[in-house]
Design a protein around this motif. Structure first.
Motif, short mmCIF file in Angstrom:
data_model
loop_
_atom_site.label_atom_id
_atom_site.label_comp_id
_atom_site.label_asym_id
_atom_site.label_seq_id
_atom_site.Cartn_x
_atom_site.Cartn_y
_atom_site.Cartn_z
N LYS A 56 -3.80 10.36 1.03
CA LYS A 56 -4.43 10.00 2.30
C LYS A 56 -3.76 8.76 2.89
CE LYS A 56 -8.84 9.26 4.31
NZ LYS A 56 -9.98 8.42 4.11
N TRP A 57 -3.50 7.78 2.01
CA TRP A 57 -2.85 6.56 2.47
C TRP A 57 -1.47 6.84 3.05
CZ3 TRP A 57 -4.01 2.88 -2.21
CH2 TRP A 57 -5.28 2.31 -2.01
N ILE A 100 -8.89 11.60 -8.16
CA ILE A 100 -9.32 10.71 -7.06
C ILE A 100 -8.14 9.88 -6.57
CG2 ILE A 100 -10.78 8.73 -6.46
CD1 ILE A 100 -12.85 9.83 -8.44
N LEU A 101 -7.38 9.31 -7.53
CA LEU A 101 -6.22 8.50 -7.15
C LEU A 101 -5.23 9.32 -6.33
CD1 LEU A 101 -5.40 6.45 -10.37
CD2 LEU A 101 -6.18 5.59 -8.17
N VAL A 137 -5.73 11.99 -4.46
CA VAL A 137 -6.21 12.27 -3.10
C VAL A 137 -6.12 11.01 -2.24
CG1 VAL A 137 -8.20 12.93 -1.73
CG2 VAL A 137 -7.71 14.12 -3.87
N LEU A 138 -6.57 9.87 -2.82
CA LEU A 138 -6.54 8.62 -2.07
C LEU A 138 -5.12 8.25 -1.66
CD1 LEU A 138 -9.01 6.11 -3.74
CD2 LEU A 138 -9.07 7.06 -1.43
N SER A 139 -4.18 8.38 -2.63
CA SER A 139 -2.81 7.96 -2.32
C SER A 139 -2.21 8.87 -1.26
CB SER A 139 -1.95 7.92 -3.58
OG SER A 139 -1.98 9.15 -4.23
N ARG A 152 0.83 -1.20 0.00
CA ARG A 152 0.00 0.00 0.00
C ARG A 152 0.87 1.25 0.00
NH1 ARG A 152 -4.10 1.12 4.82
NH2 ARG A 152 -2.20 1.91 5.75
N SER A 207 0.97 3.89 -2.96
CA SER A 207 0.61 5.29 -2.73
C SER A 207 1.71 6.20 -3.22
CB SER A 207 0.39 5.57 -1.24
OG SER A 207 -0.16 4.49 -0.60
#
Lengths: 295, 510
Positions: free
Chosen positions: B282-283, B275-276, B278-280, B63, B67
């Motif tokens: 966040k991770w 989206i990717l 922001v998600l990454s 993960r 990220s």
């Protein structure tokens, strides 16, 4: 849009400053990765818990993947207290002036390296340093390239015996990465010979990890000073007046009568920790300079 | 007498002749000493550790690596597009910016591109300390400049007529860019960009091996302890992840998706990208709460002229250059020559599928590890380093060749096959020859990348400039570090000039 950007920057700065303030309530300890990572994890997590209990602060162990990262992260202030080898300790002190040598193990004042060979080479134990020449043309491995007992001192004694790295098979030596790996690689025959920390050898020998039919010690170096704890110069400023002394007392005070502390000392292969001085490592510095590892 | 004519398909296969010197050297140095450990390694591949804790640990590592890869890749993509506009001569002309801007920017980007992400990582680590964002910056710098180069080249090869026509009717610069140029190159940006995501993943894994977190760290710890079953857990997990990623990328590149509705396609890709991102991010923040905390500058000591002069005299420059160039020559030839040769002997669909799984394996095992594994049974040499580097790049080129061949029609192959020609011969003439020129053009570009990547194997293989960089870094000899880095940059730049020359030569053949 612009307003949002400003808000974001302010937020980030806030996060940054906040995290920094929290980070300093934690004492970060670390060590050069000279042995199997699982063992280091077990050992330093135990030690962190023990220190945390008596000093009333959070202590965290940060594992590292190489020796050089330990020196750099100490310089950049990411680590507060580090278990260094002789060479890396000198490198760290030169880069972080004012850092304090806290302690060493009882065995570190007179430390040794051992040269080991695979028995298929038919080499026998030697008595005199000049006989190290028998290793000419062999496949030879050191440990990590910045290791004192796994590279610096062995290379120093090899050169004293008139043997250069280019005299090994392939005109090069290997670097196994750690003392445990050196044993495994020489025992399996990947390398015919190697040099490592005597304590790690004894440790593996006592726990039955060594097949004496496959790998033997042929020579033990004269004594030199090795591992020690090194602390940042400004610990008192962050953790309160007299903290460095308190920390030193705590480490030196670890004793085998306390079962938890006994376990830690045994994992360190030590009876106890003793005071150490930076001038014990003058000779290591000299050798480090002559071999180009200290500039 | 008729002059012998060497055509692209032959040029593409000839390099596999380097197998000879590589294997002669390796067989000469071969010894059975490490066989038992090698056996353990192979055995562990079918018995990876299925310990719950180990798997969770690997997934966490994966993960982090993903990220880092996704975040740095998406930022590079955006910076790359912006930089490509300003380094394109066409755009500069449209916007009335002096051509000098494009030229200067291109020169500057050569510099940032010529330095491998590992070198950036190692250098930034020294100046800023251990921080997760270092891996991100280390990837962004070379990747964004590389994308800028590729995109600007694409823009400059666009047909000029349409742009001229728009200018004639009085369209403004930005109108031309948005209505004529971007719609044409955005599909290319999406397809090429998605390829780079896997590269970013490999880069992030590699940086992990050198201490910057993620699954690379897991791999490193397991190999230090020769703990092969845990190592294989990581490798299998990476294998599955890359397999899925590869399928996704092929899906995204399907022309049916964007033909006739470019606007929607671009908008969707852009939304997914955001989206990717922001998600990454966040991770990354979840894994490391100190993410923003350590942006502190730690200057190194002042550099001394004497030390520079000493380093120039002290290091065996000629030898270092020779070793580095030999590694990249051997590795490139290996990586270029083998895929067509192997595919020729396994021409049918089933073997093609098996091979594409094999290429994934070649790509996920980081070259420093291949080197370490080879060193179990041989001694350090340029051949070992070259083989390790060659194997990974063979995976890259093999995948590319396989995919391009699968995209083209089978008619020629079928008709040759039905005349009774051997299957491998029909493959060579029916499938490979139409692809050979574009394969070679890409291969030459790859050779350029391999030259930069020699740093990666040098570090563990004990050879070339990469090794010297490691030695100088661990001795904290900054002057030497700078000189070796400069040496790397200069040979990469020379390599780029040579490869550009060959690429143009091949394009003219088209």
């Amino acid at each position: 849009m612009k307003n949002n950007l400003v808000q974001l920057i302010v937020f980030l700065l806030f996060v940054a400053s906040g995290a920094k303030a929290i980070a300093k309530e934690v004492l970060i300890i670390s060590a050069i990765p000279d042995q199997y990572p699982e063992k280091l994890n077990r050992l330093y997590t135990k030690l962190a818990n023990e220190l945390s209990k008596d000093l009333n602060i959070k202590v965290k162990y940060k594992p590292l993947v190489n020796y050089q990262a330990a020196v750099s992260a100490f310089r950049t202030g990411d680590l507060d207290l580090v278990w260094f080898g002789g060479l890396t300790g000198v490198q760290a002190r030169l880069q972080t002036p004012g850092s304090k040598v806290i302690a060493q193990r009882d065995i570190d004042a007179k430390f040794h390296s051992v040269f080991i060979v695979n028995t298929k080479t038919n080499l026998k134990p030697i008595k005199d340093i000049s006989e190290l020449k028998v290793l000419r043309g062999k496949r030879f491995t050191f440990g990590s390239e910045s290791s004192t007992s796994g590279r610096l001192m062995p290379q120093y004694y090899l050169e004293k015996a008139g043997l250069q790295i280019r005299d090994f098979k392939g005109s090069k030596s290997g670097f196994s990465g750690s003392h445990d790996a050196t044993i495994a690689l020489v025992q399996s025959g990947s390398y015919e010979a190697g040099a490592l920390n005597e304590e790690v050898w004894k440790d593996n020998y006592n726990s039955g990890n060594i097949d004496v039919k496959k790998v033997i010690v042929i020579w033990r170096t004269p004594p030199y000073s090795d591992y020690h704890w090194l602390a940042q110069p400004d610990l008192d400023k962050h953790f309160g007046k007299g903290f460095t002394t308190k920390l030193q007392k705590k480490i030196i005070g670890l004793n085998k009568r306390n079962p938890k502390q006994k376990e830690i000392l045994e994992l360190f292969s030590a009876n106890r920790f003793i005071k150490a001085e930076s001038n014990q490592y003058k000779n290591i510095e000299k050798i480090g300079r002559s071999l180009g590892k200290i500039r | 007498m008729k002059a012998l004519n060497i055509t692209p398909p032959i040029i593409a296969i000839i390099p596999s002749l380097v197998l000879l010197p590589i294997f002669i050297q390796i067989i000469q140095d071969f010894h059975i000493g490490g066989l038992s450990i090698l056996y353990n390694f192979i055995n562990a591949s079918i018995n990876p550790s299925i310990n719950h804790e180990v798997i969770i640990n690997c997934l966490k590592g994966l993960r982090v690596t993903f990220s880092i890869a996704i975040f740095s890749w998406s930022i590079s993509l955006i910076i790359g597009i912006i930089l490509s506009l300003f380094s394109s001569y066409t755009i500069c002309r449209i916007l009335n910016i002096p051509q000098l801007v494009a030229t200067c920017l291109r020169r500057f980007l050569t510099l940032t591109r010529a330095t491998h992400e590992l070198i950036w990582g190692l250098l930034l680590l020294q100046i800023f300390g251990l921080a997760p964002w270092i891996a991100i910056i280390a990837i962004i710098i070379p990747y964004s400049s590389l994308m800028a180069r590729v995109f600007s080249e694409q823009i400059d090869t666009l047909d000029n007529k349409e742009i001229l026509a728009l200018e004639q009717v009085g369209a403004t610069g930005s109108q031309i860019i948005f209505t004529s140029i971007l719609p044409k190159i955005l599909p290319f940006i999406c397809t090429y960009g998605s390829y780079r995501l896997e590269c970013a993943f490999r880069g992030a894994t590699l940086l992990g091996i050198f201490g910057l977190g993620g699954i690379g760290n897991n791999l490193r710890l397991s190999i230090i302890s020769l703990n092969f079953d845990e190592m294989w857990t990581s490798l299998w997990i990476m294998f599955i992840a890359i397999f899925i990623l590869e399928k996704l990328v092929i899906y995204i590149q399907n022309p049916k998706l964007y033909l006739n509705n470019i606007g929607k396609y671009v908008l969707t890709s852009f939304t997914i990208l955001i989206i990717l991102m922001v998600l990454s991010l966040k991770w990354i923040v979840i894994t490391d709460s100190n993410f923003f905390s350590s942006i502190r500058f730690h200057p190194i000591e002042t550099l001394k002229l004497d030390n520079f002069i000493y380093a120039i005299n002290y290091l065996h420059w000629l030898n270092l250059f020779r070793e580095t160039i030999t590694i990249s020559f051997l590795a490139s030839s290996f990586a270029i020559g083998l895929p067509p040769l192997v595919l020729m002997f396994c021409p049918n669909r089933f073997t093609g599928k098996v091979l594409s799984l094999f290429w994934i394996f070649c790509r996920i095992i980081p070259p420093p590890f291949t080197t370490l594994l080879l060193l179990l049974c041989t001694t350090p040499s340029t051949s070992v380093a070259a083989l390790a580097l060659g194997i990974q790049n063979m995976g890259v080129l093999g995948r590319l060749l396989n995919e391009n061949i699968n995209k083209q029609s089978e008619d020629l192959f079928q008709s040759l096959n039905s005349t009774g020609a051997m299957e491998s011969i029909s493959w060579l003439y029916g499938k490979f020859i139409p692809q050979s020129n574009s394969y070679l053009i890409y291969s030459i570009y790859r050779a350029d990348v391999i030259l930069r990547e020699t740093v990666v194997v040098g570090v563990v293989g004990g050879v070339g400039l990469g090794w010297q960089l490691q030695e100088s870094l661990s001795s904290f000899a900054w002057e030497e570090v700078l000189l070796v880095t400069a040496a790397f940059i200069s040979i990469s730049m020379v390599g780029e000039i040579i490869s550009e020359y060959f690429q143009q030569h091949l394009q003219n053949l088209d």
